[in-house]
Structures are given as structure tokens and as C-alpha cells.
Design an enzyme around this catalytic site. Structure first.
Site, PDB file in Angstrom:
ATOM      1  N   HIS A 256      -2.872  11.024   1.121  1.00 33.06           N
ATOM      2  CA  HIS A 256      -2.384  10.743   2.483  1.00 33.06           C
ATOM      3  C   HIS A 256      -1.772  12.034   3.039  1.00 33.06           C
ATOM      4  O   HIS A 256      -0.558  12.163   3.177  1.00 33.06           O
ATOM      5  CB  HIS A 256      -1.366   9.595   2.447  1.00 33.06           C
ATOM      6  CG  HIS A 256      -1.069   8.973   3.786  1.00 33.06           C
ATOM      7  ND1 HIS A 256      -1.183   7.618   4.027  1.00 33.06           N
ATOM      8  CD2 HIS A 256      -0.648   9.509   4.960  1.00 33.06           C
ATOM      9  CE1 HIS A 256      -0.828   7.348   5.274  1.00 33.06           C
ATOM     10  NE2 HIS A 256      -0.498   8.493   5.866  1.00 33.06           N
TER      11      HIS A 256
ATOM     12  N   TYR B 212      -3.848   1.104  15.825  1.00 35.86           N
ATOM     13  CA  TYR B 212      -2.569   1.020  16.535  1.00 35.86           C
ATOM     14  C   TYR B 212      -2.729   0.808  18.037  1.00 35.86           C
ATOM     15  O   TYR B 212      -1.955   0.115  18.653  1.00 35.86           O
ATOM     16  CB  TYR B 212      -1.782   2.328  16.351  1.00 35.86           C
ATOM     17  CG  TYR B 212      -1.233   2.520  14.965  1.00 35.86           C
ATOM     18  CD1 TYR B 212       0.077   2.176  14.663  1.00 35.86           C
ATOM     19  CD2 TYR B 212      -2.022   3.042  13.948  1.00 35.86           C
ATOM     20  CE1 TYR B 212       0.594   2.342  13.393  1.00 35.86           C
ATOM     21  CE2 TYR B 212      -1.517   3.214  12.662  1.00 35.86           C
ATOM     22  CZ  TYR B 212      -0.204   2.857  12.399  1.00 35.86           C
ATOM     23  OH  TYR B 212       0.298   3.014  11.143  1.00 35.86           O
TER      24      TYR B 212
ATOM     25  N   ARG C 127       0.852  -1.189   0.000  1.00 34.42           N
ATOM     26  CA  ARG C 127       0.000   0.000   0.000  1.00 34.42           C
ATOM     27  C   ARG C 127       0.891   1.243   0.000  1.00 34.42           C
ATOM     28  O   ARG C 127       1.733   1.398   0.890  1.00 34.42           O
ATOM     29  CB  ARG C 127      -0.894  -0.017   1.253  1.00 34.42           C
ATOM     30  CG  ARG C 127      -1.722   1.230   1.380  1.00 34.42           C
ATOM     31  CD  ARG C 127      -2.562   1.272   2.650  1.00 34.42           C
ATOM     32  NE  ARG C 127      -3.152   2.583   2.731  1.00 34.42           N
ATOM     33  CZ  ARG C 127      -3.294   3.306   3.831  1.00 34.42           C
ATOM     34  NH1 ARG C 127      -2.936   2.827   5.000  1.00 34.42           N
ATOM     35  NH2 ARG C 127      -3.824   4.507   3.774  1.00 34.42           N
TER      36      ARG C 127
ATOM     37  N   ASN D 288      -7.234   1.308   9.989  1.00 33.14           N
ATOM     38  CA  ASN D 288      -5.905   1.554  10.549  1.00 33.14           C
ATOM     39  C   ASN D 288      -6.062   1.485  12.064  1.00 33.14           C
ATOM     40  O   ASN D 288      -6.875   2.219  12.640  1.00 33.14           O
ATOM     41  CB  ASN D 288      -5.396   2.950  10.188  1.00 33.14           C
ATOM     42  CG  ASN D 288      -5.117   3.110   8.703  1.00 33.14           C
ATOM     43  OD1 ASN D 288      -5.256   2.166   7.935  1.00 33.14           O
ATOM     44  ND2 ASN D 288      -4.720   4.314   8.301  1.00 33.14           N
TER      45      ASN D 288
ATOM     46  N   GLU E 289      -7.109   8.410   6.833  1.00 32.79           N
ATOM     47  CA  GLU E 289      -7.315   8.930   8.187  1.00 32.79           C
ATOM     48  C   GLU E 289      -7.776  10.370   8.265  1.00 32.79           C
ATOM     49  O   GLU E 289      -7.045  11.258   8.723  1.00 32.79           O
ATOM     50  CB  GLU E 289      -6.027   8.774   9.002  1.00 32.79           C
ATOM     51  CG  GLU E 289      -5.651   7.340   9.214  1.00 32.79           C
ATOM     52  CD  GLU E 289      -4.519   7.166  10.208  1.00 32.79           C
ATOM     53  OE1 GLU E 289      -4.102   8.153  10.834  1.00 32.79           O
ATOM     54  OE2 GLU E 289      -4.055   6.027  10.346  1.00 32.79           O
TER      55      GLU E 289
ATOM     56  N   GLU F  86      -3.375  -0.583   8.169  1.00 35.93           N
ATOM     57  CA  GLU F  86      -2.204  -0.158   8.950  1.00 35.93           C
ATOM     58  C   GLU F  86      -2.279  -0.750  10.344  1.00 35.93           C
ATOM     59  O   GLU F  86      -3.353  -0.769  10.951  1.00 35.93           O
ATOM     60  CB  GLU F  86      -2.134   1.367   9.120  1.00 35.93           C
ATOM     61  CG  GLU F  86      -1.642   2.109   7.932  1.00 35.93           C
ATOM     62  CD  GLU F  86      -1.537   3.619   8.196  1.00 35.93           C
ATOM     63  OE1 GLU F  86      -1.198   4.011   9.325  1.00 35.93           O
ATOM     64  OE2 GLU F  86      -1.809   4.380   7.256  1.00 35.93           O
TER      65      GLU F  86
HETATM   66  C1  BGC Z   1      -0.647   7.293   9.586  1.00 41.22           C
HETATM   67  C2  BGC Z   1       0.781   7.168   9.170  1.00 41.22           C
HETATM   68  C3  BGC Z   1       1.671   7.279  10.389  1.00 41.22           C
HETATM   69  C4  BGC Z   1       1.334   6.167  11.329  1.00 41.22           C
HETATM   70  C5  BGC Z   1       2.204   6.077  12.562  1.00 41.22           C
HETATM   71  C6  BGC Z   1      -0.988   6.569  10.851  1.00 41.22           C
HETATM   72  O1  BGC Z   1      -1.870   7.298  11.594  1.00 41.22           O
HETATM   73  O2  BGC Z   1      -1.505   6.948   8.536  1.00 41.22           O
HETATM   74  O3  BGC Z   1       1.065   8.138   8.209  1.00 41.22           O
HETATM   75  O4  BGC Z   1       3.020   7.282  10.059  1.00 41.22           O
HETATM   76  O5  BGC Z   1       0.010   6.355  11.768  1.00 41.22           O
HETATM   77  O6  BGC Z   1       2.084   7.203  13.359  1.00 41.22           O
END
Ligand code: BGC
Length: 489
Positions: free
Chosen positions: A140, A328, A95, A326, A185, A399
Site C-alpha cells: 500500500h 469514494y 483489511r 475502492n 490503487e 474501501e
Molecule cells: C487510499 C487510502 C486513503 C483513502 C482516503 C484511498 O485512495 O487507499 O490510503 O487514505 O483513499 O483518501
């Protein structure tokens, strides 16, 4: 089956292990990157300036190491090495994003850059030659500065300009690219940029983010319809929008915290997804009602949340082929305590909703204070998506990644992060959710926005002091390659 799992989930997520399981043969593994973060070559040829070029040059102090994306990973010149790395890993998809001002130097569709066009042609063809599917993000965060000067996403014309840009992209690459993401995002690009972020820190009330939010949803929808009406029958691809979903858990099991948490999910997630993925479309009710109430108390004539017309609701509703996720990290949600000084920044505060986002002290960290690790969050998040938007919705994880600091080849923390998250993905598949793939963020260390080059998410370490930006596989790269080969954890 799904609802049973979901019920189970609200009580407490199962601790059964998914590590002995194989990934289904249709499940795809990939990695992700973004133009501004890797390409460099910020002013070669006829490339236009983006808002991140301008920001980093004019306000270096907002970047922790005062760096910029002028050279970054130099992928504009080193794209062949990038493809080689994707092949070394055995990725099934890669991607990446297209830089709007590289392809359209003024932002407008009447002037297409030959060099920009060729760069992405080479990248796409090179990936396909290695059997790697290109998954392409159209935007992006690198808005052409010329449009940013006119307000960027706050300008009502931006949705048309974006749709015209998307049409160019589809017509140039749609014969070979079968998976599109319109925008990456919006939460970060709107709320951070126009609200509590870099340009307007600590602003009391939301206005810019809501205007950005609405225009961006319209832009996504118009681009979707361009694809749907003009390209789908020829090329038969898929298209969606990638949202950053911060999983939110209640601080306690009190009814107040449970309700507040659900409202917070609608404020941070639903504001960018409900209009597209829900059956009824438009804003989530709790968002609409809360902002109207607060705006009135503040003496505004009308709600700061711009209303949708019925026509706009219809235009946006259903503009997806799958859900691009995405994910995290996670947060706990609670009411602010009496006289608590709430930090008004991304991921700590929910704007008009009187709620605080807090980290569980038991969650460990990688590098930096923003991303505590709670792997079960990705499963809980996907069950929520399926519950909200339909049991059979396809979810592609676009992501998920772990950041380390300094030079580190033996990155065991990253390996655990990937393993623990993929184990949760397997469990979510067992729950009956249609999760079809996973992209690790990111292929190689790159320009990590306001963290500059200090925060490192890469499977490959990049030596930013070497002129050829040498890329070295970390231990996690070998781990991921092996995992992909075996298709099991
Ligand atoms: C974003 C990326 C960023 C990653 C880590 C995501 O929110 O799409 O561009 O590098 O997080 O922070």
C-alpha cells in the site's frame, strides 16, 4: 436480469430504496487501514526506510500540516487495541497492509526482519482469535526507499523483486490469511507519484505513469502466479488487486460526451484493470490508439505507452479471483472549453485524453474539495464492472469512506454517507451483481497522505496529541456496529 438493470441505469438510476432490505447472510462487513498510515515506529528495530518516510522527512512542505508517519496511530505498539476496536464493531474482516521495508528491511527477500515478521504474526493471530478474518494488502504505497532510488515502479526489475517479496509473505502468513490483495490503487501510486503529483507537479506529458503502470501490472501478475502455483493448493485462498475507481458520468447526453466518458473510464480505470479482467487482455484499445497518436504528434519515435508482448498479455490476463473495488467519489466528463486552463492533477485531468473531470455543483462534500458525494456512483460503477468483465464477477468493496475535519464525535455526515452507499450496494445486489462485502475506510483516523492528520476518515477518533494515541468511538462507530449486528440499514 443484470443487463436489464444496466440498460435502466444508463437512462437514470432507479430511486427505489434498499433501506428495508437485509444483507444476504454471505455478505461480509469489514474496515480497512494501511501500514504507513497507522503503524508509526518508522525506524524501530531493523525496519528499512520507505519512500513515504523519505518524502515526508525531506519535503515536509508537501504535507498540509507538515506531519509525517513517524508515530501515526502507533499501531506497531497498539495493535491489541486495534483488534479490540475491530471486535467492538463486530467486523467480519479487517483489511490491513504489510509494510514491505518493515518485513524486508532492504526490500530484498534474502533478509527477513524477525521483528517485522512477529508484528504481523501477532496481528493476524489476534484477529483470528476474535473471529475476524484478516484481508491482507501486500503493498500500500510504502515502496522501500532503496528501490525508489532505483526508480521504484519504473525499474524493469521491480516486478521480480515484488514477486519475491510476495512469496515471503505467502510463505509466512498464507496458512492463516485466505484473502490477499497484491497492490493498492496503482492509479494513485503511478499517476500521482510519477505524473502530476507530489514529485513532478504539472508535468506536461505522461511517461513515468505509463511505465509504472505496465511494470506494476506485471508485478501483480507475477505475485498472483506465485500464489497460484506454489500456495493455492495448500491454502486455498483468494487473490486480487485493489483499484481506485472514480465513477465517471457524461457531462451531457451528447454522443460526444458519452464517447468521451467511456474513453475516460478506460484511461483512468481500464489502464489498470483491462489487462487483468478483460477477456482479451492488454491495454484498452482507445488508450493504445490515443497515446500512440498524441505521441506521434509530439514527435516521439514510439508511443509513450510501453507495448506489451503477447507473452506479457498472457501472463497478466485472468490474474484475479475477484474484483477489489475502492470507491469514494465521482466526476462529470467533458471536453475542455476553448482556452480553458485545465488543472493537471489527479481526478481533474485524464492525461493524453482531451477531457476534463469536473464536479457536479449539486453534489455535497465532507471535508476537503476532492471527494464530492454521489452515492449512486457506487452502483453505477459496479454495474459497469459487471458489464465489462462478466456478469458473475465477484466484487468486494475494499474501501469506501467519508472524511471530516477537526474533532467530531457526532459525525452524522459519515453515518449518512455509509447508509446511502450501503443502500446503493443493496440495490446493486438486487440488480444481480455478485457483491460479497464492504470495508469501511477507515477503522480510525490516520495519516491521510498529503492531508496529514487534518482529514479524518475514522470510525474511531484518534487523539494525536496524546502519547497513547487514545482512540474514541464516534457516533458512526456505534451506527456501523449496530448495522453489522442487524445486517440491515
Ligand atoms: C487510499 C487510502 C486513503 C483513502 C482516503 C484511498 O485512495 O487507499 O490510503 O487514505 O483513499 O483518501
Amino acid at each position: 436480469m443484470l443487463w436489464v438493470a444496466a440498460l435502466f441505469l444508463w437512462a437514470s438510476v432507479s430511486h427505489s430504496s434498499g433501506s428495508d432490505l437485509q444483507f444476504p447472510e454471505w455478505f461480509k462487513f469489514g474496515a480497512a487501514s494501511a501500514a504507513f498510515q497507522v503503524e508509526g515506529a518508522w525506524n524501530v528495530s531493523d525496519k528499512g526506510e520507505s519512500k513515504w518516510d523519505r518524502l515526508t522527512h525531506r519535503y515536509p512542505e508537501i504535507i498540509s500540516d507538515r506531519s509525517n508517519g513517524d508515530v501515526a496511530c502507533n499501531s506497531y505498539y497498539l495493535w491489541e487495541r486495534d483488534i479490540e476496536m475491530a471486535a467492538e464493531l463486530g467486523l467480519q474482516f479487517y483489511r490491513f497492509s504489510i509494510s514491505w521495508p518493515r518485513l524486508l528491511p532492504t526490500g530484498f527477500a534474502n533478509n527477513v526482519s524477525e521483528d517485522g515478521k512477529n508484528y504481523y504474526n501477532n496481528l493476524i493471530d489476534g484477529l483470528l482469535e476474535k473471529g475476524i478474518e484478516p484481508v491482507v494488502t501486500i503493498y500500500h504505497w510504502d515502496m522501500p526507499q532503496m528501490f525508489q532510488d532505483l526508480g521504484g515502479w519504473a525499474n524493469p526489475k521491480i516486478s521480480d523483486w515484488f514477486a519475491e517479496y510476495a512469496r515471503i509473505v505467502f510463505s509466512l502468513y498464507g496458512d492463516r490469511v485466505k484473502n490477499w490483495i497484491t497492490i493498492n490503487e496503482p492509479l494513485v501510486d503511478c499517476d500521482w507519484y510519477y505524473g502530476w503529483g507530489i514529485l513532478a507537479p504539472k508535468r506536461e506529458y505522461f511517461l513515468g505513469p505509463y511505465i509504472c503502470n505496465k511494470n506494476l501490472l506485471l508485478a501483480h501478475a507475477k505475485a498472483y502466479h506465485v500464489y497460484d502455483q506454489e500456495f493455492r493448493c495448500k491454502y486455498n485462498g483468494k487473490i486480487s488487486i485493489a483499484n481506485h475507481l472514480l465513477w465517471m458520468k457524461p457531462y451531457s447526453n451528447s454522443t460526444e460526451d458519452l464517447e468521451l466518458t467511456e474513453a475516460a473510464r478506460e484511461f483512468l480505470t481500464g489502464r489498470y484493470t483491462h489487462a487483468i479482467f478483460s477477456k482479451e487482455g492488454g491495454w484498452p484499445t482507445v488508450v493504445e490508439e490515443t497515446v500512440a497518436k498524441v505521441s506521434k504528434e509530439q514527435g516521439y519515435e514510439e508511443s509513450r505507452l510501453p507495448a506489451f508482448t503477447q507473452e506479457e498479455i498472457e501472463l497478466i490476463r485472468g490474474t484475479y479471483d475477484y474484483f477489489a473495488l475502492n470507491h469514494y467519489t465521482s466526476r462529470l466528463v467533458r471536453k475542455p472549453r476553448a482556452s480553458e486552463d485545465v488543472v493537471r492533477s489527479l481526478f481533474t485531468y485524464v492525461g493524453d485524453l482531451d477531457a476534463v473531470l469536473e464536479m457536479d455543483p449539486d453534489w455535497p462534500f465532507g471535508y476537503g474539495p476532492m471527494m464530492p458525494i454521489y452515492p449512486q456512483g457506487i452502483r453505477e460503477q459496479m454495474l459497469w464492472i459487471a458489464e465489462q468483465y462478466g456478469e458473475d464477477i465477484e466484487i468486494l468493496i475494499t474501501e469506501n469512506g467519508y472524511s471530516s475535519g477537526g474533532s467530531l464525535i457526532d459525525d452524522d455526515g459519515r453515518i449518512s454517507y455509509v447508509k446511502d452507499h450501503l443502500e446503493q450496494v443493496l440495490l446493486t445486489i438486487q440488480d444481480g451483481v455478485n457483491v460479497t462485502g464492504y470495508a469501511y475506510w477507515t477503522l480510525m483516523d490516520n495519516f491521510e497522505w498529503t492531508d496529514g492528520y487534518q482529514s479524518k476518515f475514522g470510525l474511531y477518533e484518534v487523539d494525536f496529541s496524546s502519547p497513547n494515541r487514545t482512540r474514541t468511538p464516534r457516533k458512526s462507530a456505534n451506527y456501523y456496529a449496530e448495522l453489522i449486528k442487524k445486517r440491515s440499514l
